[in-house]
Design a protein around this motif. Structure first.
Motif, PDB file in Angstrom:
ATOM      1  N   LEU A  71       0.821  -1.211   0.000  1.00  0.00           N
ATOM      2  CA  LEU A  71       0.000   0.000   0.000  1.00  0.00           C
ATOM      3  C   LEU A  71       0.858   1.266   0.000  1.00  0.00           C
ATOM      4  O   LEU A  71       0.470   2.273  -0.608  1.00  0.00           O
ATOM      5  CB  LEU A  71      -0.951  -0.006   1.195  1.00  0.00           C
ATOM      6  N   LYS A  72       2.023   1.235   0.630  1.00  0.00           N
ATOM      7  CA  LYS A  72       2.923   2.390   0.569  1.00  0.00           C
ATOM      8  C   LYS A  72       3.402   2.629  -0.861  1.00  0.00           C
ATOM      9  O   LYS A  72       3.436   3.776  -1.333  1.00  0.00           O
ATOM     10  CB  LYS A  72       4.143   2.174   1.477  1.00  0.00           C
ATOM     11  N   LYS A  73       3.754   1.557  -1.554  1.00  0.00           N
ATOM     12  CA  LYS A  73       4.195   1.692  -2.951  1.00  0.00           C
ATOM     13  C   LYS A  73       3.052   2.201  -3.826  1.00  0.00           C
ATOM     14  O   LYS A  73       3.246   3.073  -4.678  1.00  0.00           O
ATOM     15  CB  LYS A  73       4.700   0.348  -3.478  1.00  0.00           C
ATOM     16  N   GLN A  74       1.869   1.649  -3.610  1.00  0.00           N
ATOM     17  CA  GLN A  74       0.709   2.087  -4.394  1.00  0.00           C
ATOM     18  C   GLN A  74       0.385   3.551  -4.089  1.00  0.00           C
ATOM     19  O   GLN A  74       0.054   4.313  -4.999  1.00  0.00           O
ATOM     20  CB  GLN A  74      -0.494   1.200  -4.087  1.00  0.00           C
ATOM     21  N   ASN A  75       0.491   3.964  -2.847  1.00  0.00           N
ATOM     22  CA  ASN A  75       0.233   5.344  -2.469  1.00  0.00           C
ATOM     23  C   ASN A  75       1.243   6.280  -3.135  1.00  0.00           C
ATOM     24  O   ASN A  75       0.870   7.346  -3.631  1.00  0.00           O
ATOM     25  CB  ASN A  75       0.292   5.495  -0.948  1.00  0.00           C
ATOM     26  N   ALA A  76       2.516   5.895  -3.138  1.00  0.00           N
ATOM     27  CA  ALA A  76       3.540   6.723  -3.778  1.00  0.00           C
ATOM     28  C   ALA A  76       3.258   6.859  -5.269  1.00  0.00           C
ATOM     29  O   ALA A  76       3.373   7.961  -5.842  1.00  0.00           O
ATOM     30  CB  ALA A  76       4.919   6.126  -3.545  1.00  0.00           C
ATOM     31  N   ARG A  77       2.860   5.768  -5.912  1.00  0.00           N
ATOM     32  CA  ARG A  77       2.559   5.817  -7.353  1.00  0.00           C
ATOM     33  C   ARG A  77       1.360   6.724  -7.618  1.00  0.00           C
ATOM     34  O   ARG A  77       1.376   7.556  -8.533  1.00  0.00           O
ATOM     35  CB  ARG A  77       2.257   4.401  -7.865  1.00  0.00           C
ATOM     36  N   LEU A  78       0.326   6.604  -6.798  1.00  0.00           N
ATOM     37  CA  LEU A  78      -0.869   7.425  -6.993  1.00  0.00           C
ATOM     38  C   LEU A  78      -0.590   8.904  -6.685  1.00  0.00           C
ATOM     39  O   LEU A  78      -1.141   9.791  -7.364  1.00  0.00           O
ATOM     40  CB  LEU A  78      -2.021   6.903  -6.140  1.00  0.00           C
ATOM     41  N   LEU A  79       0.243   9.176  -5.680  1.00  0.00           N
ATOM     42  CA  LEU A  79       0.604  10.568  -5.397  1.00  0.00           C
ATOM     43  C   LEU A  79       1.377  11.169  -6.562  1.00  0.00           C
ATOM     44  O   LEU A  79       1.141  12.332  -6.940  1.00  0.00           O
ATOM     45  CB  LEU A  79       1.449  10.654  -4.127  1.00  0.00           C
ATOM     46  N   LYS A  80       2.275  10.399  -7.129  1.00  0.00           N
ATOM     47  CA  LYS A  80       3.038  10.879  -8.286  1.00  0.00           C
ATOM     48  C   LYS A  80       2.085  11.180  -9.437  1.00  0.00           C
ATOM     49  O   LYS A  80       2.163  12.236 -10.077  1.00  0.00           O
ATOM     50  CB  LYS A  80       4.063   9.830  -8.702  1.00  0.00           C
ATOM     51  N   GLU A  81       1.161  10.291  -9.691  1.00  0.00           N
ATOM     52  CA  GLU A  81       0.175  10.488 -10.759  1.00  0.00           C
ATOM     53  C   GLU A  81      -0.706  11.708 -10.470  1.00  0.00           C
ATOM     54  O   GLU A  81      -0.998  12.504 -11.362  1.00  0.00           O
ATOM     55  CB  GLU A  81      -0.691   9.241 -10.887  1.00  0.00           C
ATOM     56  N   TYR A  82      -1.086  11.887  -9.218  1.00  0.00           N
ATOM     57  CA  TYR A  82      -1.929  13.031  -8.830  1.00  0.00           C
ATOM     58  C   TYR A  82      -1.190  14.338  -9.076  1.00  0.00           C
ATOM     59  O   TYR A  82      -1.743  15.284  -9.650  1.00  0.00           O
ATOM     60  CB  TYR A  82      -2.309  12.909  -7.355  1.00  0.00           C
TER      61      TYR A  82
END
Length: 95
Positions: A71-82
């Motif tokens: 979930l930390k990796k997914q959160n980092a990816r989604l924050l980058k996309e955001y």
């Protein structure tokens, strides 16, 4: 003489009865201890605070650690996309 033998014979019978009762009590005591020990070991192995529960909780802890990392990796990816999408918006719509 026969009276003495009868008394001796009667005392022997009484002592045999007392001895057999004591043996019975010993077997009963040992059986009780074995049953209690079995219940104790069973509780250790399969009770609320047992080895089985502890191993299950350790497995669950490892799974949760893996989920947190994912979930930390997914959160980092989604924050980058955001933030990438936020940069693409026109200036007039930014607050």
């Amino acid at each position: 003489m026969s009276e003495i033998l009868k008394e001796y014979d009667d005392s022997q019978k009484k002592s045999k009865k007392a001895y057999s009762f004591l043996v019975f009590l010993k077997y009963l005591g040992v059986s009780f201890c074995v049953v209690m020990l079995g219940m104790y070991v069973g509780n250790i192995m399969f009770g609320k605070r047992s080895l089985d529960v502890m191993l299950g909780l350790q497995h669950q802890k490892e799974r949760l650690k893996n989920d947190v990392e994912y979930l930390k990796k997914q959160n980092a990816r989604l924050l980058k996309e955001y933030f990438e999408l936020k940069e693409l918006e026109p200036e007039s719509t930014k607050k």
